[in-house]
Design an enzyme around this catalytic site. Structure first.
Site, PDB file in Angstrom:
ATOM      1  N   GLU A 236      38.387  -6.414  16.180  1.00 59.27           N
ATOM      2  CA  GLU A 236      37.092  -6.541  16.199  1.00 59.27           C
ATOM      3  C   GLU A 236      37.244  -6.235  14.792  1.00 59.27           C
ATOM      4  O   GLU A 236      37.916  -5.509  13.643  1.00 59.27           O
ATOM      5  CB  GLU A 236      36.438  -5.485  16.457  1.00 59.27           C
ATOM      6  CG  GLU A 236      35.181  -5.106  16.025  1.00 59.27           C
ATOM      7  CD  GLU A 236      34.897  -3.994  16.706  1.00 59.27           C
ATOM      8  OE1 GLU A 236      33.364  -3.438  16.395  1.00 59.27           O
ATOM      9  OE2 GLU A 236      35.530  -2.511  17.381  1.00 59.27           O
TER      10      GLU A 236
ATOM     11  N   LYS B 257      27.899  -7.386  20.164  1.00 57.57           N
ATOM     12  CA  LYS B 257      27.743  -6.410  20.457  1.00 57.57           C
ATOM     13  C   LYS B 257      26.405  -6.111  21.020  1.00 57.57           C
ATOM     14  O   LYS B 257      25.251  -5.176  20.536  1.00 57.57           O
ATOM     15  CB  LYS B 257      28.221  -5.771  20.088  1.00 57.57           C
ATOM     16  CG  LYS B 257      29.355  -4.349  20.518  1.00 57.57           C
ATOM     17  CD  LYS B 257      29.796  -3.505  18.874  1.00 57.57           C
ATOM     18  CE  LYS B 257      30.498  -2.194  19.700  1.00 57.57           C
ATOM     19  NZ  LYS B 257      31.571  -1.856  18.774  1.00 57.57           N
TER      20      LYS B 257
ATOM     21  N   CYS C 298      34.822  -3.869  21.465  1.00 61.33           N
ATOM     22  CA  CYS C 298      34.863  -2.637  21.895  1.00 61.33           C
ATOM     23  C   CYS C 298      34.481  -1.556  22.618  1.00 61.33           C
ATOM     24  O   CYS C 298      34.610  -1.763  23.642  1.00 61.33           O
ATOM     25  CB  CYS C 298      34.405  -1.971  20.291  1.00 61.33           C
ATOM     26  SG  CYS C 298      35.425  -1.094  19.986  1.00 61.33           S
TER      27      CYS C 298
END
Length: 290
Positions: free
Chosen positions: A44, A117, A154
């Site tokens: 990331e 995300k 994540c």
């Protein structure tokens, strides 16, 4: 029949120099490709330090358009090496709107699209809500030369709903570019418990959905955080096929047999036995008793 795909994991540390980080990633992509990797995943926000440890307006200057300079550079590399590249970047969508985004480049260099995300954390040392607008593209799969892949990022890895939906869309492998670590002030017992929880939840996604999971984390110390590395690959029953160290940069190629998904899903038919008629309440924030 077997369907073998070699995935490459690039676990590395970063500096404050964006070009230096990109160049370093390209060197490691080349190393993975030389080792036989077909699909290579970077961690990331690999082009910078993890800047979300503080709320600082100057950090918005790190963002770029997608497609943009980094995807253009990586596109040339993917075409040259005939590999798929999964690249997590800080996206500037327009003035005042920024996303934590992963781009996927196919083995011929074609830009296949991006995933933004969806779940944005806000914790001490991880002030992502200051920087990132939640994703609005929905969950995504990408049909690459070697496999249909799903990409989550994540904090998404803690949510079974994200893994389930992406798997239902046809993902054969779930990739999780990640930046997570320990505070320097924590004791080893807490560190171990946190890492185990992080790996366990992702292994559970592999089991529940009958797919391989690949998680790639960064290493190194930044602003009071020791990023714990520990990148790993789990098979469709949660067995850890590979786990990286907590302290060192690593490039690793792991061979996956995607045909095993059908075997696991047939013998442990969680997908078959889902009661989709009973799940309406999952869309509620909380179910109050009446």
């Amino acid at each position: 029949m077997s369907q073998h795909v070699n995935v490459g994991l690039v676990q590395m540390s970063c500096t404050s120099n964006k070009q230096e980080n990109l160049d370093k990633a390209v060197v490691k992509i080349r190393e993975a490709a030389a080792g036989g990797a077909h699909v290579i995943c970077l961690q990331e926000l690999f082009t910078s330090l993890y800047f979300c440890d503080e709320e600082k307006y100057d950090n918005f200057s790190l963002a770029e358009s997608i497609p943009g300079p980094s995807t253009e550079a990586l596109s040339k590399v993917s075409a040259e090496l005939n590999v798929v590249i999964i690249a997590s970047l800080f996206e500037k969508r327009t003035q005042g709107i920024y996303h934590n985004t992963t781009a996927v480049l196919d083995a011929d260099g074609a830009y296949l699209g991006k995933y933004r995300k969806m779940h944005i954390p806000d914790d001490p040392g991880f002030y992502e809500k200051f920087y990132f607008t939640p994703g609005d593209l929905g969950y995504k799969v990408f049909k690459t030369k070697y496999a249909t892949i799903g990409v989550l990022i994540c904090w998404d890895q803690w949510y079974p709903e994200a893994a389930r939906i992406t798997s239902l869309m046809g993902a054969e492998i779930l990739f999780y570019p990640t930046a997570i670590g320990w505070a320097h002030t924590q004791d080893e017992g807490t560190n171990t418990e946190q890492y185990n929880a992080w790996q366990t939840i992702q292994r559970s996604h592999a089991v529940a959905n009958g797919v391989h999971v690949v998680s790639v984390n960064r290493v190194g110390s930044e602003a009071g955080i020791r990023f714990w590395g520990g990148s790993f690959v789990a098979n469709p029953f949660g067995t850890v096929l590979y786990q990286a160290s907590h302290d060192h940069e690593e490039v690793k190629i792991v061979e996956l047999d995607l045909a095993k998904t059908d075997s696991y899903r047939t013998h442990w038919p969680f997908m078959r036995d889902r009661r989709i008629d009973s799940y309406q309440q999952i869309t509620k924030r909380f179910i109050d008793e009446e």
